[in-house]
Design an enzyme around this catalytic site. Structure first.
Site, mmCIF file in Angstrom:
data_model
loop_
_atom_site.group_PDB
_atom_site.id
_atom_site.type_symbol
_atom_site.label_atom_id
_atom_site.label_comp_id
_atom_site.label_asym_id
_atom_site.label_seq_id
_atom_site.Cartn_x
_atom_site.Cartn_y
_atom_site.Cartn_z
ATOM 1 N N TYR A 1 -2.725 31.264 -37.443
ATOM 2 C CA TYR A 1 -1.457 31.762 -36.898
ATOM 3 C C TYR A 1 -0.874 32.849 -37.805
ATOM 4 C CZ TYR A 1 3.572 31.583 -35.742
ATOM 5 O OH TYR A 1 4.857 31.897 -35.419
ATOM 6 N N SER B 1 6.519 35.943 -38.872
ATOM 7 C CA SER B 1 6.870 34.641 -39.458
ATOM 8 C C SER B 1 6.586 34.670 -40.950
ATOM 9 C CB SER B 1 6.000 33.581 -38.787
ATOM 10 O OG SER B 1 5.915 32.416 -39.579
ATOM 11 N N LYS C 1 -0.279 36.829 -36.948
ATOM 12 C CA LYS C 1 1.021 37.490 -37.094
ATOM 13 C C LYS C 1 0.893 38.698 -38.036
ATOM 14 C CE LYS C 1 3.825 35.148 -34.431
ATOM 15 N NZ LYS C 1 4.383 35.814 -33.233
#
Lengths: 323, 323
Positions: B150, B126, B154
């Site tokens: 997050y 992302s 990632k």
């Protein structure tokens, strides 16, 4: 303040401990107790400061918890499986360098959740987080593309350090150490060993092998500079770091030819004559993927200080190791 | 070829599966079987191709092993705890997004060690791996400095993917998805929700809230483009990637004002009048830390194709969701 050194039996760990015990303080704060941990019980130098020595394998459950149980104000996390071994033993490298580091951060977080404990944590990363191709001089915003499992594990440690710091569980500073020269002791099998060997051995009248071309350029710091980086990282104001908690340390960019000339200035032609050129394509290929120089602007702005040049690196070795 | 989709019940997962079943092939290779996995059992669309559906929580030991037991030739790993939830629940985010991803890679490695199994593995990363401050246009060599757990998870997934690929255990491609617009379905509480909402709701005659200024600029791809990225990543020659296995996907850089004009061209002033400006400082502050635009040169050179402009993004939504 109470200090915990994990990886205290290693070369840098021993020098760091010696320096702290000599100063009896870090950043002007009196040291009241030290815990020295490593996979084998470190030896405790004679000191008026109380010293605990602990055999601790961070990759085992519960070990990190017991290390932080005494709530050290300052933690140096130097423990690692080195590059060659982490490449040869995939599982061991990940167990110590990734899981061990995460267990440590997690133990700190659990303590934080209990009583707000938030130690300064200095994490040694490495220029092995970078992998070719790169520009001639690598800046502070260049991406991390490690070409070894060791470098991968260090890069992951940096990301975890930043996230645990951002969330307020610890106050982390990661420092990417240059290749340490002159590394004292016996020659080892590290691909980088010759960078130290071609100075260290001739200085004591012993032949040394040079497997790469004189034009090879690399990034160095003396053991004394490395200890200085660690102590500075322990004491800086971390507010200016923001969420970017890891810093490329300043160093000396030197070619093998420049190393040799520094040796000549320190010990003459007789010493230089002890360097035996024996090209090794495997080592040459490995070294070709390593960084040559950095623009370590952030670290310099924050007051981290490198050796002046390779002559100083040689003279530090002579002063600290050869008396 | 056998295909495993982990995270098959999510919005992108469902669209990917639908497209593969319609094509009956990926990169010219006939699809012979599919396994659809998610934390809740995904529904299996009607198809001549045999489909297995599995409820699987990757963070539980043994689950990844059972998913790769059938040796899928191609694995799409789309499963993740999303940004907001990973920030709210630290342990859950790390358990699924880090441990789950690592268990999957490790299960593939263990299979590789048994019989040489080396699947293509497409990992969705992302643009959350990037965090401010950054340049106006972020290049392919800019460092990853996530500002969320997050994004951290990632970025770690990308590092693991690169190392497992470099060691030959799997053949990984990581793709950093832009923010998906127009996201179909109900409004949700994601900070980014309004980017889709201000088009999606007015198109069906419903009021939508705009919490930020018209000048806010961000990076978008349609769900159809995202599915295209996944399928292209599944089929490209990975040799040109070298050790740098993750790619920023191309996208459309658009301001809120440009979004609104695209809506006006598609549905007129009446639709635009349904956008209600309601400044929200919290959302404005979060969005200010997000990237605005990328120079996704590597991905473009490798043939990844973005939507043409925001008008196309709007028309894809109308065609695919509103008939």
């Amino acid at each position: 303040m109470k200090i915990l050194v994990i990886g205290a039996a290693g070369m840098i760990g021993r020098k760091l401990v010696k320096r702290i015990l000599a100063d009896e303080a870090v950043g002007g704060r009196q040291v009241t107790a030290m815990t020295l941990a490593d996979v084998v019980t470190p030896s405790a130098p004679a000191s008026a400061i109380p010293i605990d020595t602990v055999a601790a394998d961070l990759s085992h459950a519960g070990v990190a918890e017991s290390l932080v149980a005494g709530r050290p104000d300052l933690i140096f996390h130097l423990a690692a499986i080195v590059s060659g071994e982490a490449e040869a033993d995939f599982d061991k490298g990940y167990a110590i360098n990734l899981d061990g580091t995460r267990y440590l951060f997690e133990a700190v977080r659990q303590a934080h959740l209990v009583d707000g404990y938030t130690p300064r944590l200095v994490f040694t990363s490495s220029i092995a987080v970078f992998g070719a191709p790169f520009p001639a001089e690598i800046g502070d915003e260049f991406h991390l593309t490690p070409l070894t499992s060791y470098g991968t594990q260090k890069a992951i440690g940096e990301l975890l350090l930043a996230d645990y710091s951002r969330r307020g569980f610890l106050d982390g500073v990661g420092i990417r150490l240059p290749t340490i020269a002159i590394r004292p002791g016996k020659p080892n099998k590290a691909a980088s060993g010759f960078f130290s060997g071609i100075v260290r051995e001739p200085l004591v009248g012993v032949e040394a092998m040079l497997p790469v071309a004189d034009t090879v350029r690399h990034w160095f710091a003396s053991p004394r500079a490395a200890v200085g980086f660690l102590l500075h990282a322990a004491t800086i104001d971390t507010a200016p770091l923001g969420a970017r908690r890891s810093l490329t340390m300043p160093g000396v960019a030197a070619t093998v030819a420049e190393e040799i000339e520094a040796l000549r200035r320190a010990a003459g032609d007789r010493a230089v004559a002890l360097i035996r050129r024996e090209p090794d394509e495997t080592i040459a290929r490995i070294v070709a993927g390593w960084p040559q120089a950095f623009a370590a602007d952030r670290a310099v702005a924050l007051g981290f200080t490198a050796d002046k040049d390779f002559d100083e690196i040689v003279s530090i070795h002579i002063a600290d190791e050869l008396g």
